[in-house]
Write an enzyme that holds these catalytic residues in place. Structure first.
Site: not given
Length: 199
Positions: A64, A81-83, A118
């Protein structure tokens, strides 16, 4: 009422940008950063099938960031961010419908799963990515509890089909090891430290 933070609590001369459509991430970032702007990023959130599951969130957050990087100005700092929720080695993304959400929650009941977020911080000349892991243990859940939760709270926009800040977090979670806010979508303690070190 939202408490406004004094600028001294997060001293920076940069404009902070958050690339997220998640209202939860916006709320969380507002707890540690006095002011920021929301930006939109078009990125295909695809990762190789052979990729280690624990590394997927950091990879996607970096993806991203790279999609927006050319637009960054010298005075800007971008947060992406990524969860993901990982249960028994399987990544549980956002459910496609109510039945899928019920399936996910039933599989999480009476077991432990992992939530990994992340986060990538980027300026025009620097990029840094880190990940935070939280272990969450669910108690037992009846089929009716699962179905009622899904119908009432419609968690179709949440990885793993649940929001820890909702009813299910209060009645079903027996224990947590790690950052609570990480399960909501941003590891605030780690993020604040990284932001200060990032400058």
């Amino acid at each position: 009422m939202v408490q406004e933070l004094p600028e001294s609590m997060f001293p920076t001369s940069r404009r902070v940008l958050l690339a997220s459509q998640s209202p939860r991430r916006r709320q969380l970032l507002g707890m540690i950063v006095p002011s920021f702007e929301i930006v939109h990023i078009e990125a295909d959130e695809v990762y190789p099938s052979s990729f280690p599951t624990l590394e997927v969130p950091a990879y996607l957050s970096c993806l991203k960031s790279e999609a927006y990087h050319k637009s960054l100005k010298d005075d800007e700092l971008l947060i992406t961010a990524d969860t993901v929720v990982i249960h028994r080695g399987e990544i549980l993304g956002k459910p496609c419908d109510e039945d899928d959400a019920c399936r996910m929650l039933s599989s999480l009941a009476a077991d432990e799963h992992i939530v990994v977020t992340g986060v990538t911080l980027a300026t025009a000349g620097r990029r840094e990515t880190f990940a935070e892991t939280t272990y969450v243990r669910f108690g037992t859940l009846s089929d009716r509890q699962v179905r009622d939760y899904v119908r009432t709270f419609a968690p179709l926009d949440k990885a793993g089909a649940y929001g820890i800040q909702e009813w299910i977090g209060a009645v079903a979670i027996e224990g947590i090891r790690g950052c609570f806010y990480n399960v909501m979508g941003l590891p605030l303690h780690a993020l604040y430290k990284h932001l200060l070190e990032f400058g």
